[in-house]
Every structure is written in C-alpha cells, then in structure tokens.
Design an enzyme around this catalytic site. Structure first.
Site, PDB file in Angstrom:
ATOM      1  N   ASN A   9      75.427  48.737  97.905  1.00  0.00           N
ATOM      2  CA  ASN A   9      74.494  49.783  98.322  1.00  0.00           C
ATOM      3  C   ASN A   9      74.955  51.085  97.676  1.00  0.00           C
ATOM      4  O   ASN A   9      75.918  51.698  98.115  1.00  0.00           O
ATOM      5  CB  ASN A   9      74.510  49.872  99.853  1.00  0.00           C
ATOM      6  CG  ASN A   9      73.570  50.938 100.376  1.00  0.00           C
ATOM      7  OD1 ASN A   9      72.938  51.666  99.609  1.00  0.00           O
ATOM      8  ND2 ASN A   9      73.484  51.039 101.685  1.00  0.00           N
ATOM      9  N   ARG A  84      70.911  46.740  97.502  1.00  0.00           N
ATOM     10  CA  ARG A  84      69.942  47.415  98.359  1.00  0.00           C
ATOM     11  C   ARG A  84      69.205  48.439  97.500  1.00  0.00           C
ATOM     12  O   ARG A  84      69.816  49.320  96.905  1.00  0.00           O
ATOM     13  CB  ARG A  84      70.643  48.143  99.495  1.00  0.00           C
ATOM     14  CG  ARG A  84      69.660  48.896 100.328  1.00  0.00           C
ATOM     15  CD  ARG A  84      70.341  49.893 101.201  1.00  0.00           C
ATOM     16  NE  ARG A  84      69.345  50.567 102.009  1.00  0.00           N
ATOM     17  CZ  ARG A  84      69.454  51.823 102.402  1.00  0.00           C
ATOM     18  NH1 ARG A  84      70.509  52.522 102.080  1.00  0.00           N
ATOM     19  NH2 ARG A  84      68.510  52.374 103.131  1.00  0.00           N
ATOM     20  N   HIS A 173      64.034  51.075 106.344  1.00  0.00           N
ATOM     21  CA  HIS A 173      64.894  50.295 107.254  1.00  0.00           C
ATOM     22  C   HIS A 173      64.376  48.860 107.397  1.00  0.00           C
ATOM     23  O   HIS A 173      64.609  48.210 108.421  1.00  0.00           O
ATOM     24  CB  HIS A 173      64.934  50.901 108.683  1.00  0.00           C
ATOM     25  CG  HIS A 173      65.661  52.200 108.792  1.00  0.00           C
ATOM     26  ND1 HIS A 173      65.264  53.190 109.652  1.00  0.00           N
ATOM     27  CD2 HIS A 173      66.775  52.659 108.171  1.00  0.00           C
ATOM     28  CE1 HIS A 173      66.095  54.221 109.551  1.00  0.00           C
ATOM     29  NE2 HIS A 173      67.015  53.915 108.647  1.00  0.00           N
ATOM     30  N   ARG A 232      67.104  65.097 110.233  1.00  0.00           N
ATOM     31  CA  ARG A 232      65.708  65.137 109.753  1.00  0.00           C
ATOM     32  C   ARG A 232      64.764  65.440 110.913  1.00  0.00           C
ATOM     33  O   ARG A 232      64.945  64.917 112.012  1.00  0.00           O
ATOM     34  CB  ARG A 232      65.317  63.779 109.142  1.00  0.00           C
ATOM     35  CG  ARG A 232      65.909  63.536 107.777  1.00  0.00           C
ATOM     36  CD  ARG A 232      65.600  62.142 107.270  1.00  0.00           C
ATOM     37  NE  ARG A 232      66.811  61.369 107.124  1.00  0.00           N
ATOM     38  CZ  ARG A 232      66.844  60.053 106.954  1.00  0.00           C
ATOM     39  NH1 ARG A 232      65.726  59.354 106.911  1.00  0.00           N
ATOM     40  NH2 ARG A 232      67.996  59.433 106.820  1.00  0.00           N
ATOM     41  N   GLU A 375      72.625  44.764 108.097  1.00  0.00           N
ATOM     42  CA  GLU A 375      71.845  44.918 106.860  1.00  0.00           C
ATOM     43  C   GLU A 375      72.509  44.188 105.696  1.00  0.00           C
ATOM     44  O   GLU A 375      71.823  43.569 104.886  1.00  0.00           O
ATOM     45  CB  GLU A 375      71.639  46.397 106.561  1.00  0.00           C
ATOM     46  CG  GLU A 375      70.693  47.020 107.579  1.00  0.00           C
ATOM     47  CD  GLU A 375      70.569  48.524 107.486  1.00  0.00           C
ATOM     48  OE1 GLU A 375      69.596  48.994 106.903  1.00  0.00           O
ATOM     49  OE2 GLU A 375      71.443  49.231 108.019  1.00  0.00           O
TER      50      GLU A 375
END
Ligand code: AMP
Length: 396
Positions: A9, A84, A173, A232, A375
């Site tokens: 990733n 990823r 996600h 965010r 993940e």
C-alpha cells in the site's frame, strides 16, 4: 506449501506492506516504511516471531524502501504482489492483473485521485522493476462499489459532467466493507445478508450491502463526502465553497486544505483528531470534545438511517475501523440514535469489545457486530482469486 502474497500500500512518502500466508494461522510479516525522500526515512515492522524492529533508511526513495522490505521477508518468496490502488474509476469492477494497459488505465484515473493514484503507481513501477517475474494484481478501493445503481451514484448535475468527465459517486474503503460484510455473512450463516457497515477510523464511511454487493455508500467522487472524519469535514453545503471564496477571498487550494486537514473531529474540538484523546478530554469536561463526539455520532446514525433506504430489509449493523472496533461509547451512542431500527445493545459485551476482538454485541433483535477489518487479508484473497481466474481463462 508457501503461498504468501505480498500486499503493498504505497502513499506519497510511505509504503505499508504485509506478507500474507495462505493459512490464516501462520504469522504475517508486516511493517511500514515512512518519511520516504527525507533524511529520517525509516522502516518499522514486526518479524515472524512478532519482534518489532526499526531500521534507518536515510533519504531512501520508494525503490530503496522496497529493497529493504524485501530483505525483511526472511527469505520467503511471495507467489504474487497485491497492490492497493485507491481509484479504479468505472473501468475496474474487480481486481486486475497488472500489465501496461492496466497501468495506463490507472494513470488516466489519476485526475480523480490526484493525491493517491500517482503514489500507488510509483510503488507499482518500483515493485515491477524489483520482481519482474512475479504476477502483480491491482485491488481497487472503489471496485466493490461499482455495483451501486445509478440512483445512488449519480449527482443531480448536468449529464455532460458525468458523460464527459466521469463525475459521479464512486465510494472508497471498498476492501474493508467487502471484508466485514462477507465475514458477517459467514459468522451469522445468513448467506447474502442485508448489512449496514460503518468503517470508523481516521477516514470514515458507511455502506449498505445486500447479497455481497454494495448498494450505496457515504463517500462520493472523493473520500471527502459523507461522515465527519479525523480531519475531514465530510458533507457541507455545496454552496459553502463559493461563499468562502467570495466572502473571505479563500483560494481553492486553501478550501481544499481546510476541509481535508483542519476540519472533522480536529476542527470541531479544536483539540485533536484522535478519538481516544477526545474521550479522555470529554470525561474532564472539555466542551469542544463533547461537541465533536456528538456531531460525529449523530452524522453516523443519520447516514446509516439514510443508507437503510438502499436495502430491501435490514439484518444488522457492523462496526469496524480503529474507532468502530474500540470505542464502546461511540457504538452505544450511534445505536441509541437509531431507536426505530429495533436494536438491543448488550452493554456488558459492548464494553468488552476492544481491538482485535470479534463478536456480536446485541441482546436479541437485529444483529450488531464488531468485526476487526483486514484490508491486507482481503487484498491477498482478491489477488489469489484473480490469479486463479486468469489460470482458468488460460486453460479454456
Ligand atoms: P484507524 O484509522 O482505523 O487506525 O483508526 C484510528 C482512530 O481509531 C483514531 O481516532 C484513534 O483514536 C481511534 N482509536 C484507536 N483505539 C481506540 C480506543 N481504544 N478507543 C477509542 N478510539 C480508538
């Protein structure tokens, strides 16, 4: 047989890696190379005995960091590399075996994820140079949500913006929502249940999943839409951008920076983006921390209620991500805001669910699950599935 998949990733200045064996009970080698490109670049991780290590990489770039990672694999050779990739646009509805054509398609999608896709591509190029003989698979954050129907993915904007510029909702996600909903299917023996999933970490999103397919999700064209997150803002009035520009003279870059980096839990509390610290501050009577947690939980509940419209029925709710897996308080508050969902929380079990623990936290009624996300495991699984599929295609 060693059939490990190396999961990579790549961020702009970091590389997260995990060597995922085919048997779930075998240990994973995992770590993070960070601050790449700077003098204090370093590699941190755990070895096969679970012993942590830190290695200075002084000024290393992605290629040098990957070489260092290679040395940390303790001589184990992966059968493939799973990458990823944040944005796969509309082209990628599942994992893809990487070739020049796929790389070009990911490059074309970079306009939609300018912070993420170029960094993902850099890691991909370096890994292909280092492991030219290994198959490489791209696993997209957006692919799981390609099953959204148009009513969920279209914005009410002129059609040409969608047709000519691919402006629509994509969702992110995806590997996490896919993993936890499939896990809940398996654990509950429901086979294709109707779930609402809440991935609550530094980034947060909800998803409505039915029969293993995503039907709606809270993130949109970018990972800024939807819930309140660590830094965010999530949803704001779309008119706010013009207002800030006209009234305060803010540039687009400044607006982007403030909405992405100075807002969310951090902006509301004026204190921190870390939920642990906020919970501690709230218990000491910090009003900003109380407000931040209240807005955070209310927006999650509101989003889950809205996404329930996408499902033909509701079997249960799943919590995951750093906050979803660890904060009994956030789970209890969110469930308390959904009285019409017929949820009954088992408070004792809920308070015992901390990172790494998986299980049901309801006391009857609709199912409530805490499922630690995986993940890396999901990327390794999808990489293996893609390789098996391509072998079948070659055989026929
Ligand atoms: P992630 O991005 O999934 O690693 O999640 C990071 C978030 O999880 C941060 O806001 C952490 O404060 C939060 N978190 C981790 N452990 C706990 C905990 N024990 N209680 C509350 N929040 C936690």
């Amino acid at each position: 047989m060693n059939a490990s998949v190396l999961v990579i990733n790549c961020g702009s200045s970091s590389i997260k890696y995990a060597l995922v064996p085919s048997e779930p009970d075998q240990p994973r080698l995992a770590g993070l190379a960070e601050r790449l490109g700077s003098a204090d670049a370093r590699l941190k991780g755990v070895d096969s005995l679970g012993k942590p290590f830190t290695q200075a990489l002084g000024g290393a770039d992605h290629t040098r960091a990957l070489e260092a990672i290679l040395h940390r694999l303790e001589g184990r050779r992966p059968i493939a590399v799973g990458h990823r990739i944040v944005h796969g646009g509309e082209r990628f509805t599942q994992a893809a075996l990487i070739d020049d054509d796929v790389v070009e398609a990911i490059e074309r999608t970079s306009a939609l994820a300018p912070l993420h896709n170029p960094a993902n591509l850099e890691g991909l190029a370096a890994t292909r140079r280092l492991f030219p003989e290994l198959p490489q698979v791209a696993v997209f954050d957006t692919a799981f949500h390609q099953s959204l129907p148009p009513r969920a993915y279209r914005y009410a904007l002129p059609e040409a913006l969608y047709r000519d510029h691919a402006i629509r909702r994509y969702g992110f996600h995806g590997t996490s929502h896919a993993y936890v909903s499939r896990r809940a299917d398996a654990l509950s023996e429901l086979e294709g249940g109707a779930w609402l999933t809440a991935h609550l970490g530094n980034g947060c999103s909800t998803c409505a999943v039915w029969q293993g397919r995503s039907l709606d999700t809270s993130m949109g064209l970018t990972p800024l839409e939807g819930l309140v997150m660590g830094t965010r803002s999530g949803d704001v009035d779309p008119g706010l951008h013009a207002h800030l520009s006209r009234q305060l003279g803010w540039s687009l870059d400044r607006i982007d920076e403030v909405f992405n980096r100075n807002s969310g839990l951090l902006g509301l509390s004026g204190l921190t983006n870390d939920m642990r610290e906020l919970e501690a501050a709230e218990s000491q009577g910090h009003p900003g921390a109380t407000l931040a947690i209240e807005v955070f939980c209310y927006r999650i509940a509101k989003s889950l209620a809205a996404l329930s419209c996408a499902l033909p029925r509701l079997d249960g709710l799943i919590f995951t991500g750093g906050i979803g897996e660890n904060s009994a308080q956030v789970r209890e508050r969110v469930i308390g805001l959904l009285p019409h969902f017929g949820l009954q929380l088992n408070r004792t079990v809920n308070s015992e669910m901390i990172r790494g623990r998986e299980g049901r936290i309801d006391a009857g009624g609709r199912q409530l699950w805490v499922i630690p996300t995986d993940e890396e495991g999901q990327i390794a699984t999808e990489t293996r599935q893609r390789l098996a599929q391509s072998r079948e295609e070659t055989d026929t």
